[in-house]
Motif scaffolding. Structure first.
Motif, PDB file in Angstrom:
ATOM      1  N   ILE A   1       0.824  -1.225   0.000  1.00 19.62           N
ATOM      2  CA  ILE A   1       0.000   0.000   0.000  1.00 19.62           C
ATOM      3  C   ILE A   1       0.849   1.262   0.000  1.00 19.62           C
ATOM      4  O   ILE A   1       0.322   2.357  -0.168  1.00 19.62           O
ATOM      5  N   TYR A   2       2.169   1.141   0.180  1.00 19.89           N
ATOM      6  CA  TYR A   2       3.009   2.328   0.278  1.00 19.89           C
ATOM      7  C   TYR A   2       3.227   2.934  -1.114  1.00 19.89           C
ATOM      8  O   TYR A   2       3.439   2.210  -2.086  1.00 19.89           O
ATOM      9  N   PRO A   3       3.217   4.243  -1.233  1.00 17.03           N
ATOM     10  CA  PRO A   3       3.437   4.876  -2.537  1.00 17.03           C
ATOM     11  C   PRO A   3       4.851   4.612  -3.062  1.00 17.03           C
ATOM     12  O   PRO A   3       5.805   4.490  -2.295  1.00 17.03           O
ATOM     13  N   ASN A   4       4.988   4.522  -4.375  1.00 18.30           N
ATOM     14  CA  ASN A   4       6.328   4.420  -4.962  1.00 18.30           C
ATOM     15  C   ASN A   4       6.486   5.255  -6.228  1.00 18.30           C
ATOM     16  O   ASN A   4       7.526   5.231  -6.866  1.00 18.30           O
ATOM     17  N   GLU A   5       5.442   6.020  -6.589  1.00 22.82           N
ATOM     18  CA  GLU A   5       5.556   6.907  -7.742  1.00 22.82           C
ATOM     19  C   GLU A   5       6.472   8.080  -7.405  1.00 22.82           C
ATOM     20  O   GLU A   5       6.549   8.514  -6.251  1.00 22.82           O
ATOM     21  N   PRO A   6       7.173   8.649  -8.389  1.00 21.55           N
ATOM     22  CA  PRO A   6       8.116   9.733  -8.101  1.00 21.55           C
ATOM     23  C   PRO A   6       7.440  11.082  -7.949  1.00 21.55           C
ATOM     24  O   PRO A   6       6.424  11.366  -8.596  1.00 21.55           O
ATOM     25  N   VAL A   7       7.995  11.911  -7.080  1.00 22.91           N
ATOM     26  CA  VAL A   7       7.634  13.319  -7.032  1.00 22.91           C
ATOM     27  C   VAL A   7       8.326  14.019  -8.201  1.00 22.91           C
ATOM     28  O   VAL A   7       9.362  13.534  -8.697  1.00 22.91           O
ATOM     29  N   ASN A   8       7.782  15.122  -8.654  1.00 26.52           N
ATOM     30  CA  ASN A   8       8.429  15.899  -9.711  1.00 26.52           C
ATOM     31  C   ASN A   8       8.707  17.300  -9.186  1.00 26.52           C
ATOM     32  O   ASN A   8       7.804  18.113  -9.025  1.00 26.52           O
ATOM     33  N   LEU A   9       9.975  17.564  -8.900  1.00 30.89           N
ATOM     34  CA  LEU A   9      10.387  18.881  -8.410  1.00 30.89           C
ATOM     35  C   LEU A   9      10.897  19.783  -9.523  1.00 30.89           C
ATOM     36  O   LEU A   9      11.272  20.927  -9.262  1.00 30.89           O
ATOM     37  N   GLY A  10      10.932  19.268 -10.740  1.00 28.97           N
ATOM     38  CA  GLY A  10      11.389  20.067 -11.859  1.00 28.97           C
ATOM     39  C   GLY A  10      12.772  20.654 -11.625  1.00 28.97           C
ATOM     40  O   GLY A  10      13.689  19.974 -11.170  1.00 28.97           O
ATOM     41  N   ARG A  11      12.907  21.933 -11.892  1.00 27.47           N
ATOM     42  CA  ARG A  11      14.211  22.597 -11.769  1.00 27.47           C
ATOM     43  C   ARG A  11      14.537  22.999 -10.334  1.00 27.47           C
ATOM     44  O   ARG A  11      15.605  23.554 -10.076  1.00 27.47           O
ATOM     45  N   ALA A  12      13.640  22.715  -9.398  1.00 28.36           N
ATOM     46  CA  ALA A  12      13.904  23.074  -8.002  1.00 28.36           C
ATOM     47  C   ALA A  12      14.942  22.173  -7.353  1.00 28.36           C
ATOM     48  O   ALA A  12      15.533  22.542  -6.346  1.00 28.36           O
TER      49      ALA A  12
END
Length: 286
Positions: free
Chosen positions: A141-152
């Protein structure tokens, strides 16, 4: 602000907690950590100087608690100089997008971790088949999709310095993730180990709930390269740290820490590496 940023597609609250959730501890005058349910978030800097760095960003929807903790520690209108990450798993980046949008500060991580922080690549799925307790069994049930921080987000400096943290160095400690790092300050032996090793058995519901303190290897259900994880523990044990603030568990210091870490390094294959699981015995990371 970077319009490309967005939360992971599977960003969601996780039904896990501990008796220390919502509280903070000071491991040194300039090293404070706050426990968000089951994960520690570091606030590095002297409160009176009001210049500080955030280490990791907790579980999903943790940004408000992080900002409130920062305000209590450093005063109002005092964003950090930077946010530095040990790695990009869901429980260490949950508040990132909201924090960057609010504070407009740079984020730093190891070069090998950037694909998981820019939306390019998902981590391998957690392994509910791995040897371990209940929190391992429900890890699907734990998330594993990536966050997207872009150029930050940008890579940590190649000279191993840590932006905004004078006297600290980052140490590459892969195994739990490819670009996992720990942060070390030589003059007082202070170590922020992330999940390279932790001080609670993270797959045990009872131990996590009660925060039973003991030196342990990285969380089993999300560690994908056990040989590298072993080498990383051996590397950190050679530092002979005086104090550790881990990603999970309570801070430890002195002889209990050194003996526990030495024992973990010497017995890693028997005590930390699981007997079975998807990523055990040379299974490919991908």
């Amino acid at each position: 602000m970077d319009e490309e940023m967005h939360e992971p597609k599977d960003n969601k609250s996780i039904p896990m907690t501990s008796i220390t959730s919502g509280s903070g501890e000071e491991a040194a005058n300039d090293v404070f950590y706050y426990t968000d349910q089951i994960v520690n978030i570091g606030f590095i800097g002297y409160p009176e100087e009001r210049e500080w760095v955030l280490v990791d960003a907790g579980l999903p929807h943790s940004a408000e608690n992080i900002m409130e903790t920062a305000e209590k520690r450093f005063g109002t209108q005092q964003p950090p100089l930077a946010i530095v990450l040990t790695h990009g798993h869901f429980d260490h980046v949950g508040g990132l997008v909201d924090l960057v949008q609010e504070w407009d500060v740079p984020v730093y991580a190891h070069q090998l971790e950037l694909p998981y922080l820019t939306g390019e690549q998902s981590y391998p799925e957690p392994d509910p088949s791995v040897e371990g307790g209940m929190l391992a069994k429900i890890s699907r049930i734990y998330p594993n999709e990536p966050v997207n921080l872009g150029r930050a987000v940008q890579p940590l400096p190649e000279d191993n310095s840590v932006p905004g943290m004078e006297g600290w160095q980052w140490i590459h400690t892969p195994g739990h993730t490819p670009g996992h790092v720990s942060f070390y300050r030589k003059h007082d032996g202070m170590l922020l180990s992330g999940d390279a090793f932790i001080t609670v058995r993270q797959d045990s519901f009872y131990n996590v709930l009660m925060q039973t303190s003991e030196v342990n290897g990285p969380p089993r259900y999300l560690t994908t390269d056990w040989e590298k994880a072993k080498t990383s523990v051996e590397k950190l044990a050679q530092l002979n740290p005086e104090t550790v603030v881990p990603g999970h568990g309570t801070w430890m210091r002195g002889e209990a820490l050194r003996e526990g870490l030495s024992h973990l390094a010497q017995t890693f294959d028997q005590t930390a590496k699981p007997d079975y699981g998807r990523y055990v015995d040379g299974h490919d990371y991908h």
